[in-house]
Design a protein around this motif. Sequence first.
Motif, mmCIF file in Angstrom:
data_model
loop_
_atom_site.group_PDB
_atom_site.id
_atom_site.type_symbol
_atom_site.label_atom_id
_atom_site.label_comp_id
_atom_site.label_asym_id
_atom_site.label_seq_id
_atom_site.Cartn_x
_atom_site.Cartn_y
_atom_site.Cartn_z
ATOM 1 N N ALA A 152 -14.107 3.027 -1.347
ATOM 2 C CA ALA A 152 -13.104 4.043 -0.752
ATOM 3 C C ALA A 152 -11.849 3.741 -1.041
ATOM 4 O O ALA A 152 -11.669 2.205 -1.118
ATOM 5 C CB ALA A 152 -13.558 4.086 0.752
ATOM 6 N N GLN A 153 -10.840 4.576 -1.302
ATOM 7 C CA GLN A 153 -9.559 4.340 -1.390
ATOM 8 C C GLN A 153 -8.915 3.770 0.046
ATOM 9 O O GLN A 153 -9.308 4.764 0.964
ATOM 10 C CB GLN A 153 -8.632 5.306 -1.861
ATOM 11 C CG GLN A 153 -9.071 5.775 -3.410
ATOM 12 C CD GLN A 153 -8.573 4.895 -4.353
ATOM 13 O OE1 GLN A 153 -7.479 4.499 -3.993
ATOM 14 N NE2 GLN A 153 -9.406 4.877 -5.561
ATOM 15 N N ASP A 156 -7.399 6.192 2.213
ATOM 16 C CA ASP A 156 -8.407 7.363 2.751
ATOM 17 C C ASP A 156 -9.154 6.860 3.835
ATOM 18 O O ASP A 156 -9.595 7.758 4.540
ATOM 19 C CB ASP A 156 -9.321 7.852 1.538
ATOM 20 C CG ASP A 156 -8.332 8.532 0.382
ATOM 21 O OD1 ASP A 156 -7.455 8.684 0.368
ATOM 22 O OD2 ASP A 156 -9.005 8.750 -0.544
#
Length: 158
Positions: A152-153, A156
């Motif tokens: 995941a970023q 985010d």
Amino acid sequence: MTPATPEPVFTVADEGHIEILLPLVQGFYGIFDYPFDASEMQAVLLPLLRDATLGCVLLIQIGPTPVGYLILTFGYSLESRGRDAILDEFFVQEAYQGQGIGTVAIAHLLNHLAPQLGIKMIYLVVERSNLRACKFYSRLGFVAQDRILMAAQAADLL
């Protein structure tokens, strides 16, 4: 190596190699249709080329010709019993594939670079659909793990 192919030369790249590396990275990204922006990639590559604590970029040349590269990024893991690395990218130009250069590059990584850098474990990610690469890495001793890679970023999350 085929009899006609000279031995590859490996150089730990620094920021002076950025203009050599960018076209190679673009070639790798083109294979998988990954987005590539030269300015953005330069901004991401330069810290890695300047700071040996982040990892290293190994430039692969045949004579004076750059034919590929590999990128290691460093981490630390109790399971790995110390420093580990991700083989983040590994690319040999198509015209030089099938000549043993990749095998020699991975052998150099495992036999010389990893011990010199204190790397205990090397991980890599390969596209499931890239059967040629999966077979190549398996032949060299890499084993698929019974784990799920999740990502995941950071911006985010939560």
